[in-house]
Scaffold this motif. Sequence first.
Motif: not given
Length: 125
Positions: A33-34, A90-99, A109-111
Amino acid sequence: QVQLVESGGGSVQSGGSLKLSCAVLGYPYHKYCLVWFRQAPGKERVGVAGIDSDGITTYADSVNGRFTVSPDNAENTIHLQMNNLKPEDTAMYYCAIDKEKYFTGCYYTGDFESWGQGTQVTVSS
């Protein structure tokens, strides 16, 4: 070790477009999930778009119809195409991944297991 590297940020005028990329390095699983998040100065970080390894996408109401998240499996990269940009984007954009979120729900939401360092998007009126 998993590493996420964002790129593609920049400055555009209102109504313009940008395409962000999140290169996913060293991710050992087939399922994921990204989520793309953004954080404006003085505001909380919020999720704006998500995709899982089945290709299912979700969008926050604020970007639905303007942003598109898509995978480039050959390049191990997830793109965020942003059209009709507004100053409030306008913002800082981040990607995050989790299995695990693939199995429990690709919510914003969540870690998350891993995060990128971010790329700045600035939209002027």
